[in-house]
Design an enzyme around this catalytic site. Structure first.
Site, PDB file in Angstrom:
ATOM      1  CE  LYS A  77      -0.952  27.461  56.278  1.00 24.08           C
ATOM      2  NZ  LYS A  77       0.069  26.578  56.847  1.00 24.08           N
ATOM      3  CG  ASP A 118       4.322  24.055  58.925  1.00 20.05           C
ATOM      4  OD1 ASP A 118       4.570  25.061  59.625  1.00 20.05           O
ATOM      5  OD2 ASP A 118       3.848  24.147  57.772  1.00 20.05           O
TER       6      ASP A 118
HETATM    7  C1  BGC Z   1       1.382  29.884  58.897  1.00 13.90           C
HETATM    8  C2  BGC Z   1       2.592  29.296  59.591  1.00 13.90           C
HETATM    9  C3  BGC Z   1       3.086  28.070  58.827  1.00 13.90           C
HETATM   10  C4  BGC Z   1       3.307  28.422  57.365  1.00 13.90           C
HETATM   11  C5  BGC Z   1       3.785  27.230  56.547  1.00 13.90           C
HETATM   12  C6  BGC Z   1       1.667  30.119  57.430  1.00 13.90           C
HETATM   13  O1  BGC Z   1       0.506  30.559  56.795  1.00 13.90           O
HETATM   14  O2  BGC Z   1       1.012  31.101  59.517  1.00 13.90           O
HETATM   15  O3  BGC Z   1       2.279  28.940  60.919  1.00 13.90           O
HETATM   16  O4  BGC Z   1       4.270  27.607  59.405  1.00 13.90           O
HETATM   17  O5  BGC Z   1       2.112  28.911  56.808  1.00 13.90           O
HETATM   18  O6  BGC Z   1       2.876  26.202  56.546  1.00 13.90           O
END
Ligand code: BGC
Length: 483
Positions: free
Chosen positions: A175, A211
Site C-alpha cells: 500500500k 486490521d
Molecule cells: C495488507 C494486509 C491488510 C490489508 C488491509 C494489505 O495490503 O497486506 O495486512 O490487512 O492491506 O489493510
C-alpha cells in the site's frame, strides 16, 4: 455528438447502441467475469489457502495464511482501559479505549489522527517509528495519561509473520509504504525502542494485530458469532477462525486460531494471469512493488481509480471518448481518485458529479462520454465486489467444511472505505457471495473504528485468558495441597 448518440440520449434506457458505445463495451469485456469463472477463482483460492496452512508448502505459498496467536474471540467479560495504535492506511491513529463489561461496549474515549508524510512512508524505519512514538507521546500528554502505564494494542496492517502476540516480523510492505530496515524485523521491538528513545513515558504489554483481526475482534464483542474479519479499503484482506489441527505451522491440535489470510497476495504466482487485463498489468508494473499483491491490485482503493484512469486514457487515444483529446491531467498517474468512482455512481447526484470531475480533469465531455464513464466505473467496481465475493465465499465455505456442517450461520465484521462508501459495492458483494456459498448465511457488521478498538480488544482478551489461566493454575495448586 453523432445522430446515433442523440437518439440514445432521447430514448433514455431503451436506446439503440451507438458504434462508440459498442466499442466501450468491447473494451470492458475482459472485466466481466461469469459466475462460473468466479466459482473457479474461489476454488483456486481455497487450494492456495490449503497450501498456505501447510507445514512445508507455506514457504512458497502466495496466500500466506499467517497464524495470529489470537486463539479466542471475546466472551463479553473483558474490561479496562487501553491504548491503541492503528497504522496501515493513509493515516496513523492513536486511541484511548475503554472496554466496558456492563454495557458490552468498546468506547473510544479519545483519538487523534496523525498524518504520515510521504517522505516518512518511504524513508527509514527509525524515522517512521520515531514519528509514531512522538505522536503517541503528544496524545498522552494532551489526555493527561503520561504517568499511567497502559497496555497497548498495535494494529499494524501489513503482512507479518507473527511469532507470539507481541512478536511480529514484517514480511513486506504494501500500500505505498516502503521504509528501509523494517522488512524481516520485529515491529513490536522497533516500536518499544522508539518509545524508549522518547524517554518520557512508558507503555504496558503490547499485543500486535492485523486490521482484519482488529475488525473481527471489535465486532466480536457485540456479536460473539463474528468469526471473519474483512477489509476493503486502501488494501484488501480477511481473517477467520481456523481449526488448530489444520494450522500445521503452530504446535497444538485443540481449539481454533485466527488466521490472517493475506488474500491480497493471491495471484502472485501467476495463478490469476487469465483474468488480468492489460490495465491490471500496467497498474502492477507502475506500482512500487511490481509482481506482488496481484489480487489486491484488482480490488482495493489504492488501485481502482488508477485502473479507471488507464481505461479512460486508452479509450480516448483510440478516439472512443472525449473526441480523442487526452488532457495533461488525465495523463498524470494517480489523477483519477478512487473516491471519484463512488461519486460518479451515486444515485441522484452521479451525473452532476461526473461533469464536475471530468471538467476538473480538463476534459471536454459529451453526454455519451458521461454515460460511458459511468459504465466504466460501474464495471471496474463491480469486478472488485465480485472478486471479493469469490474470496469471501472461499473463506466461508472452508469454515463450513471444517466443521462438517450442512449449513453455516456466521458473522463477518467489515471495514474499509470501498465497502463503506461505494453506493452499490456491498449489495453486489453480498448477492454474489450468496450465489457462490449457498450453504452459508453471512451477516455483515460494519465496524466503526474497528481496527483500533479491536487491537484494544485483542489485548483485553489476552489479559482475560492470562488471568483465567492463573486462576486455573492456582486452583490446581489448591487441589495438590488438598491431596
Ligand atoms: C495488507 C494486509 C491488510 C490489508 C488491509 C494489505 O495490503 O497486506 O495486512 O490487512 O492491506 O489493510
Amino acid at each position: 455528438m453523432s445522430t446515433d448518440v442523440q437518439r440514445n440520449v432521447q430514448n433514455g434506457k431503451n436506446h439503440r447502441m451507438s458504434k462508440d458505445e459498442t466499442e466501450v463495451k468491447r473494451f470492458l469485456e475482459p472485466f466481466r467475469l461469469s459466475q462460473k469463472t468466479l466459482q473457479d477463482i474461489s476454488s483456486r483460492l481455497t487450494q492456495d489457502m490449503i497450501k498456505g496452512l501447510g507445514r512445508h508448502s507455506h514457504h512458497k505459498a502466495p496466500v500466506k495464511m499467517l497464524p495470529t496467536f489470537v486463539r479466542a474471540t471475546p466472551d463479553g467479560t473483558e474490561k479496562g482501559d487501553f491504548l491503541a495504535l492503528d497504522l496501515g492506511g493513509t493515516n496513523f491513529r492513536v486511541l484511548h479505549v475503554r472496554v466496558n463489561e456492563d454495557e458490552k461496549s468498546v468506547l473510544k474515549m479519545d483519538s487523534e489522527i496523525c498524518a504520515i508524510p510521504q517522505e516518512i512512508m518511504t524513508g527509514t524505519g527509525e524515522q517512521l517509528f520515531d514519528h509514531i512514538a512522538a505522536c503517541l507521546g503528544t496524545f498522552l500528554e494532551k489526555q493527561g495519561l503520561k504517568e499511567q502505564v497502559l497496555p497497548l494494542g498495535f494494529t499494524f496492517s501489513f503482512p507479518c509473520e507473527q511469532k507470539e502476540i507481541d512478536k511480529s516480523i514484517l514480511i513486506r510492505w504494501t500500500k505505498g509504504f516502503n521504509c528501509s530496515g523494517v522488512e524481516g524485523r520485529d515491529v513490536v521491538q522497533l516500536l518499544k525502542e522508539a518509545v524508549r528513545r522518547q524517554g518520557d513515558y512508558e507503555i504496558g504489554t503490547v499485543a500486535m494485530v492485523n486490521d482484519t483481526v482488529g475488525t473481527m475482534m471489535s465486532c466480536g464483542y457485540r456479536d460473539q458469532s463474528c468469526e471473519i474479519g474483512m477489509i476493503i479499503g486502501t488494501g484488501t484482506n480477511a481473517c477467520y477462525m481456523e481449526e488448530m489441527c489444520n494450522v500445521k505451522r503452530v504446535e497444538g491440535e485443540g481449539g481454533r486460531m485466527c488466521i490472517n489470510t493475506e488474500w491480497g497476495g493471491f495471484g502472485d504466482d501467476g495463478s490469476l494471469r487469465d483474468i488480468q487485463t492489460q490495465f491490471d498489468l500496467e497498474v502492477d508494473r507502475s506500482s512500487i512493488n511490481p509482481g506482488v499483491h496481484i489480487f489486491e491490485k484488482m480490488i482495493s482503493g489504492m488501485y481502482l481509480g488508477e485502473i479507471v484512469r488507464l481505461l479512460l486514457v486508452k479509450m480516448t487515444e483510440d478516439k472512443i471518448l472525449f473526441s480523442g483529446k487526452v488532457s495533461e491531467k488525465l495523463r498524470t498517474s494517480g489523477a483519477f481518485l478512487t473516491k471519484f468512482i463512488s461519486e460518479i455512481e451515486q444515485e441522484g447526484s452521479g451525473e452532476e458529479n461526473t461533469k464536475r470531475i471530468l471538467s476538473d480533469l480538463g476534459l471536454q465531455w459529451s453526454t455519451a462520454d458521461l454515460r460511458a464513464v459511468h459504465l466504466i466505473c460501474d464495471t471496474v467496481s463491480s469486478r472488485s465486489a465480485q472478486l471479493c465475493a469469490a474470496a469471501l465465499a472461499a473463506v466461508a465455505n472452508r469454515i463450513c467444511t471444517n466443521r462438517g456442517l450442512d449449513h453455516l450461520d456466521t458473522t463477518v465484521g467489515v471495514d474499509g472505505t470501498v465497502f463503506k462508501k461505494h453506493p452499490t459495492f456491498s449489495a453486489e458483494l453480498r448477492s454474489m457471495v450468496h450465489k457462490l456459498a449457498p450453504k452459508c448465511t453471512l451477516k455483515f457488521i460494519v465496524s466503526e473504528d474497528g481496527s483500533g478498538k479491536g487491537a484494544a480488544m485483542v489485548t483485553a482478551v489476552a489479559q482475560r485468558i492470562a488471568a483465567q489461566s492463573h486462576l486455573i493454575d492456582d486452583s490446581d495448586e489448591d487441589e495438590l495441597e488438598e491431596n
